[in-house]
Design a protein around this motif. Structure first.
Motif, mmCIF file in Angstrom:
data_model
loop_
_atom_site.group_PDB
_atom_site.id
_atom_site.type_symbol
_atom_site.label_atom_id
_atom_site.label_comp_id
_atom_site.label_asym_id
_atom_site.label_seq_id
_atom_site.Cartn_x
_atom_site.Cartn_y
_atom_site.Cartn_z
ATOM 1 N N LYS A 23 72.939 22.830 -28.859
ATOM 2 C CA LYS A 23 74.320 23.002 -28.386
ATOM 3 C C LYS A 23 74.437 24.179 -27.419
ATOM 4 O O LYS A 23 75.268 24.168 -26.510
ATOM 5 C CB LYS A 23 75.267 23.181 -29.568
ATOM 6 N N ASP A 24 73.569 25.190 -27.614
ATOM 7 C CA ASP A 24 73.588 26.336 -26.711
ATOM 8 C C ASP A 24 72.868 26.025 -25.399
ATOM 9 O O ASP A 24 73.226 26.579 -24.346
ATOM 10 C CB ASP A 24 72.944 27.544 -27.384
ATOM 11 N N LYS A 25 71.865 25.150 -25.453
ATOM 12 C CA LYS A 25 71.160 24.768 -24.229
ATOM 13 C C LYS A 25 72.086 24.066 -23.236
ATOM 14 O O LYS A 25 71.837 24.083 -22.031
ATOM 15 C CB LYS A 25 69.962 23.877 -24.559
ATOM 16 N N LEU A 26 73.160 23.455 -23.748
ATOM 17 C CA LEU A 26 74.117 22.786 -22.867
ATOM 18 C C LEU A 26 74.857 23.785 -21.978
ATOM 19 O O LEU A 26 75.450 23.411 -20.973
ATOM 20 C CB LEU A 26 75.127 21.993 -23.695
ATOM 21 N N LYS A 27 74.813 25.064 -22.349
ATOM 22 C CA LYS A 27 75.507 26.101 -21.581
ATOM 23 C C LYS A 27 74.598 26.780 -20.562
ATOM 24 O O LYS A 27 75.018 27.690 -19.860
ATOM 25 C CB LYS A 27 76.081 27.142 -22.538
ATOM 26 N N LEU A 28 73.340 26.350 -20.492
ATOM 27 C CA LEU A 28 72.394 26.943 -19.543
ATOM 28 C C LEU A 28 72.566 26.334 -18.165
ATOM 29 O O LEU A 28 72.743 25.121 -18.029
ATOM 30 C CB LEU A 28 70.956 26.727 -20.027
ATOM 31 N N ARG A 29 72.493 27.174 -17.147
ATOM 32 C CA ARG A 29 72.547 26.688 -15.778
ATOM 33 C C ARG A 29 71.414 27.344 -14.989
ATOM 34 O O ARG A 29 71.301 28.565 -14.927
ATOM 35 C CB ARG A 29 73.900 27.037 -15.131
ATOM 36 N N HIS A 30 70.577 26.511 -14.383
ATOM 37 C CA HIS A 30 69.479 27.012 -13.560
ATOM 38 C C HIS A 30 69.975 27.282 -12.146
ATOM 39 O O HIS A 30 70.935 26.667 -11.673
ATOM 40 C CB HIS A 30 68.327 25.992 -13.526
ATOM 41 N N PHE A 31 69.301 28.195 -11.471
ATOM 42 C CA PHE A 31 69.634 28.500 -10.085
ATOM 43 C C PHE A 31 68.983 27.480 -9.156
ATOM 44 O O PHE A 31 67.936 26.901 -9.470
ATOM 45 C CB PHE A 31 69.138 29.901 -9.713
ATOM 46 N N LYS A 32 69.604 27.292 -8.007
ATOM 47 C CA LYS A 32 68.992 26.457 -6.974
ATOM 48 C C LYS A 32 67.741 27.147 -6.450
ATOM 49 O O LYS A 32 67.624 28.368 -6.485
ATOM 50 C CB LYS A 32 69.986 26.232 -5.824
ATOM 51 N N GLU A 33 66.800 26.351 -5.942
ATOM 52 C CA GLU A 33 65.565 26.918 -5.388
ATOM 53 C C GLU A 33 65.841 27.574 -4.039
ATOM 54 O O GLU A 33 66.703 27.113 -3.293
ATOM 55 C CB GLU A 33 64.507 25.826 -5.255
ATOM 56 N N PRO A 93 81.050 23.548 -15.034
ATOM 57 C CA PRO A 93 80.848 22.159 -14.584
ATOM 58 C C PRO A 93 79.687 21.973 -13.605
ATOM 59 O O PRO A 93 79.243 20.833 -13.376
ATOM 60 C CB PRO A 93 82.185 21.814 -13.905
ATOM 61 N N LYS A 94 79.188 23.033 -13.006
ATOM 62 C CA LYS A 94 78.126 22.907 -12.011
ATOM 63 C C LYS A 94 76.786 22.583 -12.664
ATOM 64 O O LYS A 94 76.458 23.094 -13.735
ATOM 65 C CB LYS A 94 78.001 24.197 -11.194
ATOM 66 N N ASP A 95 75.997 21.749 -11.997
ATOM 67 C CA ASP A 95 74.647 21.429 -12.485
ATOM 68 C C ASP A 95 73.676 22.567 -12.203
ATOM 69 O O ASP A 95 72.807 22.872 -13.022
ATOM 70 C CB ASP A 95 74.132 20.139 -11.841
ATOM 71 N N ALA A 145 71.126 31.268 -16.217
ATOM 72 C CA ALA A 145 72.473 31.713 -16.577
ATOM 73 C C ALA A 145 72.933 31.037 -17.860
ATOM 74 O O ALA A 145 72.668 29.853 -18.090
ATOM 75 C CB ALA A 145 73.442 31.416 -15.445
ATOM 76 N N TYR A 146 73.622 31.810 -18.699
ATOM 77 C CA TYR A 146 74.243 31.279 -19.914
ATOM 78 C C TYR A 146 75.751 31.365 -19.707
ATOM 79 O O TYR A 146 76.313 32.450 -19.645
ATOM 80 C CB TYR A 146 73.818 32.084 -21.140
ATOM 81 N N ILE A 147 76.385 30.188 -19.580
ATOM 82 C CA ILE A 147 77.782 30.119 -19.164
ATOM 83 C C ILE A 147 78.586 29.325 -20.193
ATOM 84 O O ILE A 147 78.301 28.146 -20.433
ATOM 85 C CB ILE A 147 77.900 29.458 -17.776
ATOM 86 N N PRO A 148 79.599 29.926 -20.808
ATOM 87 C CA PRO A 148 80.424 29.214 -21.797
ATOM 88 C C PRO A 148 81.275 28.127 -21.150
ATOM 89 O O PRO A 148 81.505 28.129 -19.934
ATOM 90 C CB PRO A 148 81.292 30.328 -22.393
ATOM 91 N N GLU A 149 81.764 27.199 -21.973
ATOM 92 C CA GLU A 149 82.506 26.040 -21.460
ATOM 93 C C GLU A 149 83.765 26.425 -20.701
ATOM 94 O O GLU A 149 84.202 25.708 -19.796
ATOM 95 C CB GLU A 149 82.898 25.108 -22.617
ATOM 96 N N THR A 150 84.352 27.557 -21.044
ATOM 97 C CA THR A 150 85.617 27.959 -20.422
ATOM 98 C C THR A 150 85.448 28.576 -19.038
ATOM 99 O O THR A 150 86.437 28.816 -18.338
ATOM 100 C CB THR A 150 86.335 28.983 -21.327
ATOM 101 N N HIS A 151 84.205 28.811 -18.639
ATOM 102 C CA HIS A 151 83.962 29.491 -17.363
ATOM 103 C C HIS A 151 84.050 28.509 -16.202
ATOM 104 O O HIS A 151 83.676 27.336 -16.327
ATOM 105 C CB HIS A 151 82.582 30.159 -17.383
ATOM 106 N N LYS A 152 84.507 28.976 -15.062
ATOM 107 C CA LYS A 152 84.703 28.120 -13.888
ATOM 108 C C LYS A 152 83.416 27.497 -13.378
ATOM 109 O O LYS A 152 83.422 26.431 -12.738
ATOM 110 C CB LYS A 152 85.369 28.925 -12.765
ATOM 111 N N SER A 153 82.250 28.142 -13.638
ATOM 112 C CA SER A 153 80.974 27.600 -13.152
ATOM 113 C C SER A 153 80.326 26.632 -14.127
ATOM 114 O O SER A 153 79.281 26.054 -13.821
ATOM 115 C CB SER A 153 79.998 28.755 -12.860
#
Length: 313
Positions: free
Chosen positions: A253-263, A177-179, A167-175
């Motif tokens: 800077k864009d990689k900081l917006k990436l979020r991996h899914f849980k297994e 902060p999630k790892d 997932a590519y999630i911008p800083e303003t999105h509610k998700s």
């Protein structure tokens, strides 16, 4: 009748036009027409109904065309047997690659392949999955790289790697902060998608099939490139999903917006696919070995859930 005559029959059956078929066979239209007429006279039947436009096959003509495909394939197999016996890996090889794999995978293996197998004339085309299937079945591609499983009866699939959705999630999105995220964190209403025709888009829709979508969207955007989707997400217009290999080349800077899914991570299965008649199998095996070697160090995921690339109604 001859193999050449059968090739002419197949060309007309495909293009439904004698002039176009002659061009594809590199002969004059009268020559092609005369040879097909000889076949029809020899068999005492009519293969094509020339009164219709485009030209149609007769009922018996369709059966003859099906058998002609088998005969021509088996004739090609004789050449394959001879080349394999000689240990020769060369000649023309037509490879199709889907658009969401081409820019990331091709640079990883192409240089190694042409260096190791200089006698192979590799012709590569970027094609969507539907076009790949059509061309494989028509004999106009020798192999392809696509998301699988495709559930095609005449096509064999050999898995190259599993590529997670990221997932590519911008800083303003509610998700943001999630790892790690879960599928329930996705909102199909704000998802930025590739345009229709991309199997990666269909994979996302299949992944989100149980998520309720609000039809009162303020806008709907579909694009042909991940770069556009990333820029739109940066503008706060939504989120998007990317294939893992595409994320490797992003700016830090864009990689900081990436979020991996849980297994188990939702992922697509990327395979080398080819007709089950296995023509040019020596080149196919060489290609598979080269790709497996370069991918092994870049992408290793086992605990994944394969998301189908087939559009679900």
């Amino acid at each position: 009748m001859t193999i050449t005559q059968l090739r002419y029959v197949l060309a007309v059956a495909e293009h439904r036009n004698f002039t176009l078929a002659a061009e594809k066979c590199f002969v004059t239209q009268p020559t092609l027409s005369m040879q097909i007429q000889k076949v029809e006279e020899e068999l005492s039947i009519q293969i094509f109904d020339r009164t219709k436009k485009p030209i149609q096959m007769t009922e018996i003509g369709q059966k003859i065309v099906n058998q002609a495909k088998n005969i021509v394939n088996e004739a090609n197999r004789i050449l394959d047997i001879v080349e394999q016996q000689k240990g020769f890996i060369g000649g023309e090889f037509r490879l199709g690659i889907i658009p969401t794999v081409m820019p990331t995978l091709l640079p990883m293996f192409l240089k190694n392949f042409i260096k190791k197998y200089p006698k192979v004339n590799l012709i590569i085309e970027e094609l969507n999955t539907d076009e790949i299937i059509l061309r494989l079945n028509n004999g106009h591609l020798d192999a392809a790289i696509a998301a699988t499983p495709l559930e095609e009866e005449k096509i064999k699939e050999v898995v190259l790697y599993y590529e997670p959705f990221v997932a590519y999630i911008p800083e303003t999105h509610k998700s943001f902060p999630k790892d790690e995220i879960e599928i329930d964190d996705l909102d199909l209403n704000e998802m930025l998608l590739l345009q229709d025709g991309h199997c990666f888009r269909d994979g996302i829709l299949n992944l989100c099939k149980n998520i309720n979508a609000n039809e009162k969207n303020q806008f709907q955007i579909e694009s042909g490139s991940f770069e556009t989707l990333i820029k739109l997400a940066d503008e706060g217009l939504g989120t998007t999903l990317l294939p893992y290999l595409h994320t490797l080349d992003l700016k830090e800077k864009d990689k900081l917006k990436l979020r991996h899914f849980k297994e188990p991570k939702p992922a697509r299965e990327v395979s080398l696919i080819y007709p089950k008649n296995e023509l040019k199998i020596q080149i196919i095996d060489a290609l598979r070995t080269i790709i497996a070697g370069v991918v092994k160090g870049a992408i290793v995921f086992q605990n994944v859930e394969i998301i189908s690339p087939i559009q679900k109604k």
